[in-house]
Design a protein around this motif. Structure first.
Motif, PDB file in Angstrom:
ATOM      1  N   GLU A 143       3.680   1.513  -1.106  1.00  0.00           N
ATOM      2  CA  GLU A 143       4.731   1.489  -2.463  1.00  0.00           C
ATOM      3  C   GLU A 143       3.609   1.792  -3.240  1.00  0.00           C
ATOM      4  O   GLU A 143       3.698   3.202  -4.432  1.00  0.00           O
ATOM      5  N   ARG A 144       2.066   1.671  -3.883  1.00  0.00           N
ATOM      6  CA  ARG A 144       1.369   2.483  -4.674  1.00  0.00           C
ATOM      7  C   ARG A 144       1.399   3.863  -4.602  1.00  0.00           C
ATOM      8  O   ARG A 144       0.974   4.590  -5.308  1.00  0.00           O
TER       9      ARG A 144
ATOM     10  N   GLU B 183       0.972  -1.177  -0.325  1.00  0.00           N
ATOM     11  CA  GLU B 183      -0.014   0.398   0.363  1.00  0.00           C
ATOM     12  C   GLU B 183       0.447   0.810   0.407  1.00  0.00           C
ATOM     13  O   GLU B 183       0.432   2.467  -0.443  1.00  0.00           O
TER      14      GLU B 183
ATOM     15  N   ILE C  34       3.108   6.538  -2.456  1.00  0.00           N
ATOM     16  CA  ILE C  34       3.833   7.004  -3.134  1.00  0.00           C
ATOM     17  C   ILE C  34       4.001   6.689  -5.025  1.00  0.00           C
ATOM     18  O   ILE C  34       4.957   8.193  -5.759  1.00  0.00           O
ATOM     19  N   SER C  35       3.920   5.626  -5.567  1.00  0.00           N
ATOM     20  CA  SER C  35       4.058   5.848  -6.655  1.00  0.00           C
ATOM     21  C   SER C  35       3.134   6.772  -7.978  1.00  0.00           C
ATOM     22  O   SER C  35       3.538   7.091  -8.593  1.00  0.00           O
ATOM     23  N   LYS C  36       1.782   6.754  -6.999  1.00  0.00           N
ATOM     24  CA  LYS C  36       0.993   7.248  -8.074  1.00  0.00           C
ATOM     25  C   LYS C  36       1.395   8.753  -7.551  1.00  0.00           C
ATOM     26  O   LYS C  36       1.276  10.003  -7.978  1.00  0.00           O
TER      27      LYS C  36
ATOM     28  N   ARG D 258       5.753  14.012 -11.501  1.00  0.00           N
ATOM     29  CA  ARG D 258       6.274  14.165 -13.128  1.00  0.00           C
ATOM     30  C   ARG D 258       4.779  14.905 -13.741  1.00  0.00           C
ATOM     31  O   ARG D 258       6.087  15.451 -14.839  1.00  0.00           O
TER      32      ARG D 258
ATOM     33  N   ARG E 252       4.506  10.148  -6.710  1.00  0.00           N
ATOM     34  CA  ARG E 252       5.610  10.740  -7.991  1.00  0.00           C
ATOM     35  C   ARG E 252       5.069  10.084  -9.184  1.00  0.00           C
ATOM     36  O   ARG E 252       5.782  11.535 -10.587  1.00  0.00           O
ATOM     37  N   ALA E 253       3.866   9.796  -9.850  1.00  0.00           N
ATOM     38  CA  ALA E 253       3.352   9.586 -10.840  1.00  0.00           C
ATOM     39  C   ALA E 253       2.309  11.818 -11.135  1.00  0.00           C
ATOM     40  O   ALA E 253       3.255  12.309 -12.494  1.00  0.00           O
ATOM     41  N   GLU E 254       2.109  12.064 -10.020  1.00  0.00           N
ATOM     42  CA  GLU E 254       1.564  13.479 -10.261  1.00  0.00           C
ATOM     43  C   GLU E 254       2.305  14.569 -10.179  1.00  0.00           C
ATOM     44  O   GLU E 254       2.214  15.201 -10.816  1.00  0.00           O
TER      45      GLU E 254
END
Length: 66
Positions: free
Chosen positions: A49-50, A47, A52-54, A60, A56-58
């Motif tokens: 990692e999910r 959870e 954090i990935s979201k 970018r 980071r995508a935002e």
């Protein structure tokens, strides 16, 4: 565990499939995917990692827009 290693028990050698299964089992057993971590705010690693990935995508997307 490598194929042919003596970990098959009772003097038997491990097959490739048994060795692959054992390595996968060890990895699944070693890496904690469910237990909560205090460093992650009490979230399970998957959870965290999910989230954090979201984030980071935002970030970018915002950097591309600027």
């Amino acid at each position: 565990m490598r194929p042919g290693s003596p970990r098959g028990g009772a003097g038997r050698r491990c097959t490739r499939s048994r060795a692959a299964w054992a390595e996968g089992w060890q990895a699944a057993d070693f890496y904690n995917t469910r237990r909560r971590h205090s460093a992650a705010g009490g979230l399970p690693p998957v959870e965290f990692e999910r989230i954090i990935s979201k984030a980071r995508a935002e970030a970018r997307q915002e950097a591309k827009a600027a």
